[in-house]
Design a protein around this motif. Structure first.
Motif, mmCIF file in Angstrom:
data_model
loop_
_atom_site.group_PDB
_atom_site.id
_atom_site.type_symbol
_atom_site.label_atom_id
_atom_site.label_comp_id
_atom_site.label_asym_id
_atom_site.label_seq_id
_atom_site.Cartn_x
_atom_site.Cartn_y
_atom_site.Cartn_z
ATOM 1 N N ASP A 1 0.830 -1.205 0.000
ATOM 2 C CA ASP A 1 0.000 0.000 0.000
ATOM 3 C C ASP A 1 0.865 1.256 0.000
ATOM 4 O O ASP A 1 0.555 2.243 -0.663
ATOM 5 C CB ASP A 1 -0.935 0.003 1.207
ATOM 6 C CG ASP A 1 -1.970 -1.112 1.153
ATOM 7 O OD1 ASP A 1 -2.180 -1.665 0.042
ATOM 8 O OD2 ASP A 1 -2.559 -1.426 2.200
ATOM 9 N N GLY A 2 1.966 1.227 0.748
ATOM 10 C CA GLY A 2 2.880 2.368 0.773
ATOM 11 C C GLY A 2 3.569 2.579 -0.564
ATOM 12 O O GLY A 2 3.734 3.706 -1.023
ATOM 13 N N VAL A 3 3.961 1.477 -1.213
ATOM 14 C CA VAL A 3 4.600 1.582 -2.533
ATOM 15 C C VAL A 3 3.611 2.169 -3.533
ATOM 16 O O VAL A 3 3.957 3.047 -4.331
ATOM 17 C CB VAL A 3 5.111 0.194 -2.992
ATOM 18 C CG1 VAL A 3 5.495 0.210 -4.459
ATOM 19 C CG2 VAL A 3 6.299 -0.225 -2.149
ATOM 20 N N ALA A 4 2.361 1.710 -3.494
ATOM 21 C CA ALA A 4 1.346 2.226 -4.413
ATOM 22 C C ALA A 4 1.063 3.696 -4.133
ATOM 23 O O ALA A 4 0.885 4.487 -5.065
ATOM 24 C CB ALA A 4 0.062 1.409 -4.294
ATOM 25 N N ALA A 5 1.026 4.083 -2.861
ATOM 26 C CA ALA A 5 0.752 5.481 -2.513
ATOM 27 C C ALA A 5 1.864 6.411 -2.989
ATOM 28 O O ALA A 5 1.620 7.573 -3.294
ATOM 29 C CB ALA A 5 0.565 5.619 -1.002
ATOM 30 N N LEU A 6 3.086 5.887 -3.070
ATOM 31 C CA LEU A 6 4.213 6.701 -3.521
ATOM 32 C C LEU A 6 4.437 6.604 -5.031
ATOM 33 O O LEU A 6 5.421 7.129 -5.546
ATOM 34 C CB LEU A 6 5.487 6.283 -2.784
ATOM 35 C CG LEU A 6 5.463 6.573 -1.279
ATOM 36 C CD1 LEU A 6 6.670 5.953 -0.607
ATOM 37 C CD2 LEU A 6 5.419 8.064 -1.027
ATOM 38 N N GLY A 7 3.528 5.942 -5.736
ATOM 39 C CA GLY A 7 3.598 5.888 -7.188
ATOM 40 C C GLY A 7 4.369 4.714 -7.743
ATOM 41 O O GLY A 7 4.657 4.673 -8.935
ATOM 42 N N ARG B 1 5.141 0.314 -8.159
ATOM 43 C CA ARG B 1 4.394 -0.871 -8.553
ATOM 44 C C ARG B 1 4.429 -1.883 -7.414
ATOM 45 O O ARG B 1 5.475 -2.470 -7.143
ATOM 46 C CB ARG B 1 5.019 -1.513 -9.798
ATOM 47 C CG ARG B 1 4.873 -0.681 -11.051
ATOM 48 C CD ARG B 1 5.472 -1.372 -12.267
ATOM 49 N NE ARG B 1 6.867 -1.777 -12.050
ATOM 50 C CZ ARG B 1 7.309 -3.042 -12.030
ATOM 51 N NH1 ARG B 1 6.486 -4.030 -12.214
ATOM 52 N NH2 ARG B 1 8.583 -3.296 -11.838
ATOM 53 N N PRO B 2 3.311 -2.115 -6.713
ATOM 54 C CA PRO B 2 3.303 -3.089 -5.623
ATOM 55 C C PRO B 2 3.648 -4.504 -6.081
ATOM 56 O O PRO B 2 4.164 -5.301 -5.306
ATOM 57 C CB PRO B 2 1.869 -3.030 -5.087
ATOM 58 C CG PRO B 2 1.333 -1.732 -5.552
ATOM 59 C CD PRO B 2 2.043 -1.408 -6.825
ATOM 60 N N LEU C 1 7.154 -6.029 -5.474
ATOM 61 C CA LEU C 1 7.576 -6.520 -4.169
ATOM 62 C C LEU C 1 7.594 -8.039 -4.103
ATOM 63 O O LEU C 1 8.299 -8.607 -3.274
ATOM 64 C CB LEU C 1 6.655 -5.977 -3.072
ATOM 65 C CG LEU C 1 6.716 -4.478 -2.844
ATOM 66 C CD1 LEU C 1 5.668 -4.067 -1.831
ATOM 67 C CD2 LEU C 1 8.091 -4.072 -2.372
ATOM 68 N N SER C 2 6.794 -8.699 -4.929
ATOM 69 C CA SER C 2 6.766 -10.163 -4.891
ATOM 70 C C SER C 2 8.056 -10.690 -5.497
ATOM 71 O O SER C 2 8.573 -10.153 -6.475
ATOM 72 C CB SER C 2 5.553 -10.697 -5.638
ATOM 73 O OG SER C 2 5.623 -10.331 -7.001
ATOM 74 N N GLY C 3 8.591 -11.735 -4.886
ATOM 75 C CA GLY C 3 9.854 -12.283 -5.340
ATOM 76 C C GLY C 3 9.754 -12.847 -6.747
ATOM 77 O O GLY C 3 9.103 -13.847 -6.975
#
Length: 176
Positions: free
Chosen positions: A75-81, A83-84, A87-89
């Motif tokens: 959610d933090g990555v998406a809020a900062l613009g 791509r969430p 984060l997945s390996g």
């Protein structure tokens, strides 16, 4: 008679200071000692939504994630613009492939995590031999055990400045 009561009290306190849970070493004591609830232990779920297509729902997996589970990092990555999904390996990024090849040029140990965990466990058991004696339960022993492994940030700052490396300013050291 008073002397024996005092000796019994000292013996009971000494024995209680030696007690600790079996198994893993407990260097960090992160329990909440207050009377109130731990506000970080409750993570509210996202609101339920009806999907447009039931076939798009993932198969339920025991212990897996749910669509309504919170993912604060994504959610933090998406809020900062960002791509969430990044984060997945997904293996090694193409931008890091050359660095990984260079680092692995002399071979890579496939069980490095298990080896480091075993070595760290042995180090902790060796160094924390006398940290089992606790009069107070809320003492953090992590820094006491790892003090010989820590670097002095201000000594490193002075060393880099002597070498001419541009360094940012640092806060003044704490007085103890």
């Amino acid at each position: 008679m008073r002397l024996t009561h005092g000796m019994i009290l000292v013996a009971v306190l000494a024995l209680s200071a030696c007690s600790r849970p079996q198994g893993e070493l407990q260097l960090r004591d992160l329990r909440a000692f207050g009377a109130g609830p731990d506000e970080f232990s409750v993570l509210p779920a996202k609101p339920l939504e009806m999907p447009a297509d039931m076939a798009s729902l993932p198969a339920p997996t025991p212990g897996g994630t749910n669509l309504t589970d919170q993912n604060p990092l994504a959610d933090g990555v998406a809020a900062l613009g960002g791509r969430p999904a990044a984060l997945s390996g997904q293996g090694i990024a193409a931008s890091d492939a050359a660095m990984v090849r260079h680092v692995a040029r002399n071979g890579v140990s496939s069980d490095i995590r298990m080896t480091l965990a075993a070595e760290d466990d042995a180090f902790q058991r060796n160094r924390s031999r006398f940290t089992k004696f606790r009069l107070f339960r809320d003492v953090d022993r992590y820094h006491e055990v790892y003090s010989s492994e820590m670097t002095d940030p201000y000594a490193e700052l002075r060393r880099f400045r002597r070498m001419g490396v541009a360094t940012p300013s640092a806060p003044p050291p704490e007085r103890r």
